[in-house]
Scaffold this motif. Sequence first.
Motif, short mmCIF file in Angstrom:
data_model
loop_
_atom_site.label_atom_id
_atom_site.label_comp_id
_atom_site.label_asym_id
_atom_site.label_seq_id
_atom_site.Cartn_x
_atom_site.Cartn_y
_atom_site.Cartn_z
N LEU A 92 -15.36 -6.07 -3.92
CA LEU A 92 -14.43 -5.36 -5.64
C LEU A 92 -12.98 -4.65 -4.62
CD1 LEU A 92 -17.61 -4.19 -7.01
CD2 LEU A 92 -16.41 -5.98 -7.31
N VAL A 93 -13.39 -5.24 -3.23
CA VAL A 93 -12.37 -4.20 -3.16
C VAL A 93 -10.54 -4.61 -2.48
CG1 VAL A 93 -11.13 -2.10 -1.59
CG2 VAL A 93 -13.10 -2.05 -2.34
N TYR A 94 -9.72 -4.85 -2.81
CA TYR A 94 -8.80 -5.64 -2.18
C TYR A 94 -7.94 -4.61 -0.83
CZ TYR A 94 -3.77 -6.65 -1.40
OH TYR A 94 -2.32 -7.57 -1.36
N THR A 95 -7.68 -5.97 -0.27
CA THR A 95 -7.31 -5.60 0.99
C THR A 95 -5.96 -6.19 1.31
OG1 THR A 95 -8.53 -6.67 2.24
CG2 THR A 95 -9.28 -4.21 2.13
N ALA A 96 -5.30 -5.95 1.87
CA ALA A 96 -4.26 -7.32 2.60
C ALA A 96 -4.20 -7.49 3.56
CB ALA A 96 -2.54 -5.44 2.40
N PRO A 97 -3.72 -8.93 3.59
CA PRO A 97 -4.02 -10.26 4.06
C PRO A 97 -3.78 -9.27 5.68
CG PRO A 97 -2.80 -11.15 2.87
CD PRO A 97 -3.29 -9.45 2.38
N ALA A 98 -2.05 -8.06 5.67
CA ALA A 98 -2.00 -7.99 7.25
C ALA A 98 -2.70 -6.94 7.70
CB ALA A 98 -0.64 -7.15 6.99
N THR A 99 -3.32 -5.79 6.70
CA THR A 99 -4.27 -5.38 7.22
C THR A 99 -5.04 -5.27 6.88
OG1 THR A 99 -3.54 -3.81 5.76
CG2 THR A 99 -2.28 -3.36 7.80
N PRO A 100 -6.30 -6.18 7.11
CA PRO A 100 -8.09 -6.39 6.08
C PRO A 100 -9.06 -4.84 6.34
CG PRO A 100 -7.89 -8.02 8.82
CD PRO A 100 -6.05 -7.29 8.19
N GLY A 101 -8.42 -4.15 6.90
CA GLY A 101 -9.90 -2.86 7.86
C GLY A 101 -9.21 -1.54 6.87
N LEU A 102 -8.00 -1.48 5.45
CA LEU A 102 -7.15 -1.32 5.28
C LEU A 102 -7.51 -0.86 3.75
CD1 LEU A 102 -5.84 1.69 5.71
CD2 LEU A 102 -3.52 0.09 4.98
N LYS A 103 -8.38 -0.24 3.19
CA LYS A 103 -8.91 -0.09 1.79
C LYS A 103 -8.16 1.33 1.12
CE LYS A 103 -13.40 -1.69 3.65
NZ LYS A 103 -13.62 -1.31 4.73
N ILE A 104 -7.42 1.97 1.54
CA ILE A 104 -6.88 2.94 0.97
C ILE A 104 -4.66 2.42 0.85
CG2 ILE A 104 -6.29 4.98 0.89
CD1 ILE A 104 -8.14 6.15 1.91
N ARG B 182 1.20 6.84 -4.71
CA ARG B 182 -0.14 7.77 -4.61
C ARG B 182 -1.15 6.83 -3.39
NH1 ARG B 182 -1.69 11.92 -8.41
NH2 ARG B 182 0.14 12.26 -10.12
N GLU B 183 -1.84 7.94 -2.57
CA GLU B 183 -3.21 7.34 -2.56
C GLU B 183 -4.13 6.88 -3.64
OE1 GLU B 183 -4.53 10.31 0.71
OE2 GLU B 183 -3.52 9.15 2.61
N ALA B 184 -4.87 5.44 -3.24
CA ALA B 184 -5.56 5.23 -4.36
C ALA B 184 -6.25 3.51 -3.54
CB ALA B 184 -5.10 4.30 -5.43
N ILE B 185 -7.14 3.11 -4.35
CA ILE B 185 -8.52 2.31 -3.92
C ILE B 185 -7.81 1.02 -4.97
CG2 ILE B 185 -10.73 1.09 -4.23
CD1 ILE B 185 -9.88 3.68 -1.86
N VAL B 186 -7.95 0.23 -5.25
CA VAL B 186 -7.75 -1.24 -6.15
C VAL B 186 -9.23 -1.86 -5.52
CG1 VAL B 186 -6.08 -2.92 -6.28
CG2 VAL B 186 -4.96 -1.35 -4.64
N ILE B 187 -9.06 -1.91 -6.96
CA ILE B 187 -10.74 -2.77 -7.62
C ILE B 187 -9.29 -4.00 -7.38
CG2 ILE B 187 -11.70 -3.44 -9.13
CD1 ILE B 187 -12.96 -0.67 -7.82
N SER B 188 -9.97 -5.63 -7.13
CA SER B 188 -9.49 -6.77 -6.35
C SER B 188 -9.68 -7.33 -8.20
CB SER B 188 -10.29 -7.36 -5.66
OG SER B 188 -11.77 -7.52 -5.88
N ARG B 189 -8.51 -8.53 -8.23
CA ARG B 189 -8.45 -9.25 -9.14
C ARG B 189 -10.02 -9.71 -9.52
NH1 ARG B 189 -4.55 -8.65 -13.23
NH2 ARG B 189 -3.14 -8.82 -12.02
#
Length: 619
Positions: free
Chosen positions: A579-591, A604-611
């Motif tokens: 359910l959480v989106y992470t950038a392909p370049a930084t797969p471990g970074l959830k914020i 702002r620092e945020a959690i992104v719910i994936s598509r």
Amino acid sequence: MKNIYPPDDPGLPIRDAEYLLNGNSQILGRLKLHAATSEAHFDHRFIKPLERLAEHISALPATSSGLFSGEGGLFCASIELAFLSFQASDGRIFTGAESVERRHKLEPRWRYFCFAAALLYPLGKPLGRMIVTNARGEAWQKHHQSLVKWTLASDTDRIYVSWPEDKAEQGQIQIGPSPYTASILHKILGPDNLAWLEDGSTHLTRDLFEVVSGADTSARIARDVIATMWQKVRTREEARMPENYGRLTIGTHLTPYLVGAMRAMVDAGTWVPNGLPFIVDATGLYLVWPQAGHEIVKQGKIDGHEGWPSSPSVLAELLKAAGIFDTARGDDSGQVEVVDVEGNLHPAFKLKNPFAVMESYDPADYKKSPPKTLVAVLAADPIAAVERRVAQAAPPLMPPAASAEAAPPPSGKGKFVDQESGEIFNHGPAVSSAPAPHLAKRVEDEARNSVHGTSHQDAVAPTVTAEPSDSKTGNRDASRGPSANAMSVPDSAPDDQLRVKEAPEIKFSDLVPEEIRREMKTPLSVELLGKVIKTWRERGEDSTTMRMTDNGAAISFELLSSMIRNIPDWVNEIAVAGLVYTAPATPGLKIMKVAIPEGSSKPREAIVISRYGCKKLGL
């Protein structure tokens, strides 16, 4: 070529007396105020011995990894103990059996004795155990000259401290007196101060050597003062040690500095007990949030700390993760509600160790003061207690749609269910839209009697009359009838319609699809996810905490911290469910850094719910 790993010991810098005294200016100011003497006398009796001590030990630590283990720790232990012992000596009489003239001469000397002995008390064991060298491996001859003079003579700019292992000393106290201290006593105090003590009594200098050496002594009162104050110094240091806030690691370890910033604001009077945002009662210390967070952020900028958090929400997560905040009894975010002096409610975090921030805190000082948490205030309020009991015993009020104006009163035929007792009647009650007068009277009497110490039974006994009842059947007498809240039921109604039915319980977890629930480990995380879904669906168009992005639904860290106590564990759990989106370049970074609302100049620092998550959760 020099290896970069494992890292070398960087050593300690050499600090002169001026640097160390400036670093302890606050306690020096208190010492001067307490001494209440002339500038010249204070300089001769107090400042000069402190300067000589600073020159002798420079920035040495007191232990390798325990109390006062940082740079300048040994000097800090000495000056704190010296001040507290000097201060505590004012409440003691050392020469009670002497004449008035002798007491007038000796009492000031005994108080100075406490200062001098306490100043040297912590030195013996650390200095006798440690080995100090320079980069060339040359060792400091501690009996020969001061550390600062040795570094100047040997052209040394950094020193290296080693602590030889001694199995016989393992588990023993590492700071305290030893015979070594007697060899440097005259160098630190100076001959003039020792002569002044001996002018009062030759026993004073003898007892001074005994106390700083750890030997048996006849100066039991002075020894007890120093031992008691040393225990107090130990307790304070244990509360503020950096090791209390997580293991010191390579990288940014901000927690000790965050606690230090809070302690500095208390010491400076910026935070005063029960002035916002600093709430204090007998149960502990509370920080009103986010007001306290903003002030800590501001203090860090003033102090010039690198990497200091700029958001109260991030600051709160750091302090919760380090165990500074006690979140065991709060809401999902770990907060409790507190009451200020004006009666206003505020969300606040409770400090797990109050002494880490307020060294003078004593719960006994607040025993007679009103409690500050909302739970404690309600528990101590007799009227609120009566209202809760009455509310539990009172029948539910008729909703407006079912009032007497909306529905005609029942006729004399048919059945009726009394909602107060649950009994069924075959005749019509006298219905009134107003609440039963005896209930209002009961509330009023109980509240009044609870405050004045009179029981409810004693207060209303003269006006109570017995009501007849059928002892065999347990039903009320037919002449009495049902209460004003009775509800009409047709004669032909089946028995299951005569029972009062409860509405089904509504849970946030019901908003989470079944397939997602199966992929998550804990029911609490599912419930919190449902709460987030509900909050998303109720957001406004101009929300400053949530918005849809190209990558999914962005939810600010600040909003999540107000709903969820342990955000990292929750995020990891929903990430496992995809359910959480992470950038392909930084797969471990959830914020992520997201502009909320869209177009905002400050991300702002945020959690992104994936598509995928948005589709599954209906966002």
